[in-house]
Scaffold this active site. Structure first.
Site, PDB file in Angstrom:
ATOM      1  N   ASP A 113      37.247  -6.107   9.915  1.00  0.00           N
ATOM      2  CA  ASP A 113      38.420  -6.783  10.524  1.00  0.00           C
ATOM      3  C   ASP A 113      38.089  -8.437  10.366  1.00  0.00           C
ATOM      4  O   ASP A 113      39.008  -9.148  10.666  1.00  0.00           O
ATOM      5  CB  ASP A 113      38.784  -6.245  11.962  1.00  0.00           C
ATOM      6  CG  ASP A 113      37.603  -6.423  12.799  1.00  0.00           C
ATOM      7  OD1 ASP A 113      36.466  -5.655  12.418  1.00  0.00           O
ATOM      8  OD2 ASP A 113      37.572  -6.784  13.963  1.00  0.00           O
ATOM      9  N   HIS A 308      39.909 -12.241  19.739  1.00  0.00           N
ATOM     10  CA  HIS A 308      39.865 -10.577  19.355  1.00  0.00           C
ATOM     11  C   HIS A 308      40.400  -9.771  20.374  1.00  0.00           C
ATOM     12  O   HIS A 308      39.446  -8.777  20.976  1.00  0.00           O
ATOM     13  CB  HIS A 308      38.248 -10.403  19.304  1.00  0.00           C
ATOM     14  CG  HIS A 308      37.777  -9.202  18.306  1.00  0.00           C
ATOM     15  ND1 HIS A 308      37.880  -7.841  18.904  1.00  0.00           N
ATOM     16  CD2 HIS A 308      37.274  -9.058  17.211  1.00  0.00           C
ATOM     17  CE1 HIS A 308      37.473  -7.126  17.975  1.00  0.00           C
ATOM     18  NE2 HIS A 308      37.264  -7.921  16.850  1.00  0.00           N
TER      19      HIS A 308
HETATM   20 ZN   LIG Z   1      35.705  -7.089  15.312  1.00  0.00          ZN
HETATM   21 ZN   LIG Z   2      32.586  -6.178  15.155  1.00  0.00          ZN
END
Ligand SMILES: [Zn+2]
Ligand SMILES: [Zn+2]
Length: 358
Positions: A113, A308
């Site tokens: 990601d 995040h």
């Molecule tokens: Zn991440």
């Molecule tokens: Zn990570």
């Protein structure tokens, strides 16, 4: 009957006028917006200082409002990007981030990601940034394999672009990327070391804790007395606290555990057991908003920006649940990050300016 006909004709005329004027008005507004949106370089508008472009505040969870992890940093006229989550490069282009000034992309770690937008970023840096040399991409051991994979995957596309636009626009020498392996600082509470120091810009590599991903990095950027820290993915980490001492802004990752457990329970009820387990497992290698607040308070940072962000918060109404307990620790010095947020730290001042530019 005559008045009905008159009304009908009148409606048609009025509709025609409205249609024409709405198209004209729409086109007028579009043209004005284009002037502000295309090839904009925000360096021409910003004061000298350190500026952070939050191009992706999301996590791996599907979130229509947030791109994957991505922060662009301008230090004076120099540009750097930290992490390349999906969608982040396109956000940067819309934010007026100067790709032509991009020196290096720094990856915090090799969870996908954090680099699944790398292909798009390479393309934008190459064509949009008119690069004449491949893009340096720095990260932990293994970055060679990741970068090599993207360079291979985009090679066919690059031949079409060179053939179509010509070498003056798509310089073959500028295609691709070169990996830079960053040796990790030795583990421990002082696990940090300077990896770049020139022309007033200092970048410090911080070793954080995200097992089994090891090493995993955070970064601190200093310029003319102003500073930004990016946590990367980590649990509450002493090395991050120490390296963040006195920083103006800390971007800290944070998953809200109770909300994640709610999602896991729903998945479990629907017999999506693998999803349920993933939603539960991730809690042991991420920080919570309360953890992030403790780090920010101990380090004495000026502003904590959550990023995040998981779970997705589709409307700001849910920010209160996500931030539950944070204010008691750090007062009003914490916000929920969102894509399009620009934080400016002018040199020679102590203020922290923030505004949404998307
Ligand atoms: Zn991440
Ligand atoms: Zn990570």
């Amino acid at each position: 009957m005559r008045w009905i006909g008159a009304v009908a004709v009148g409606s048609l005329v009025l509709g025609g006028v409205l249609f024409t004027s709405s198209a004209t008005l729409s086109r007028f507004v579009f043209d004005r917006m284009a002037e502000r949106a295309v090839a904009r370089d925000l360096r021409e508008e910003l004061p000298d200082g350190l500026h952070a472009f939050l191009c992706g505040s999301g996590s791996p969870m599907p979130d229509p409002g947030r791109a994957g992890p991505c922060i662009g940093v301008l230090a004076g006229k120099r540009a750097f990007i930290f992490d390349a989550g999906a969608g982040g490069a396109r956000r940067l282009a819309r934010m007026g981030f100067p790709m032509s000034a991009l020196e290096t992309v720094y990856l915090t770690h090799l969870h996908s990601d954090h680099f699944d937008g790398l292909g798009e970023l390479m393309l934008q840096a190459w064509i949009g940034g008119a690069r004449a040399a491949p893009l340096p991409i720095a990260g932990p051991q293994g970055v060679e394999e990741v970068v090599g994979g993207f360079v291979d995957a985009y090679r066919i596309d690059s031949t079409y672009r060179i053939a179509h636009h010509g070498a003056a626009v798509a310089d073959p020498k500028g295609y691709g990327a070169v990996p830079i392996v960053l040796a990790p600082p030795a583990p421990g509470p002082d696990a940090a070391r300077v990896i770049l120091s020139d022309q007033g810009v200092t970048i410090t590599l911080i070793r954080v804790s995200h097992p089994p991903v090891d090493p995993a990095f955070g970064y601190r950027i200093d310029y003319k007395g102003r500073s930004v820290v990016i946590s990367g993915d980590t649990v509450r980490s002493e090395s991050l606290v120490r390296a963040s001492k006195g920083a103006d802004v800390l971007f800290h990752e944070a998953l809200q555990p109770e909300m994640m457990r709610t999602l896991a329970a729903v998945a479990d009820d629907r017999r999506a057991t693998a999803l349920s387990q993933v939603l539960t497992d991730v809690l042991d290698y991420h920080a919570s908003p309360v953890d992030a607040a403790h780090v920010a308070r101990e380090a004495g940072v000026g502003l904590l920006v959550m990023h995040h962000i998981a779970p997705p918060l589709p409307v700001p109404f849910f920010n209160a649940a996500y931030m539950d307990g944070v204010q008691a620790i750090i007062g009003n010095r914490a916000i929920v990050g969102s894509d399009g947020l620009l934080i400016s730290l002018p040199s020679g001042a102590s203020r922290i300016d923030r505004r949404k530019i998307l």
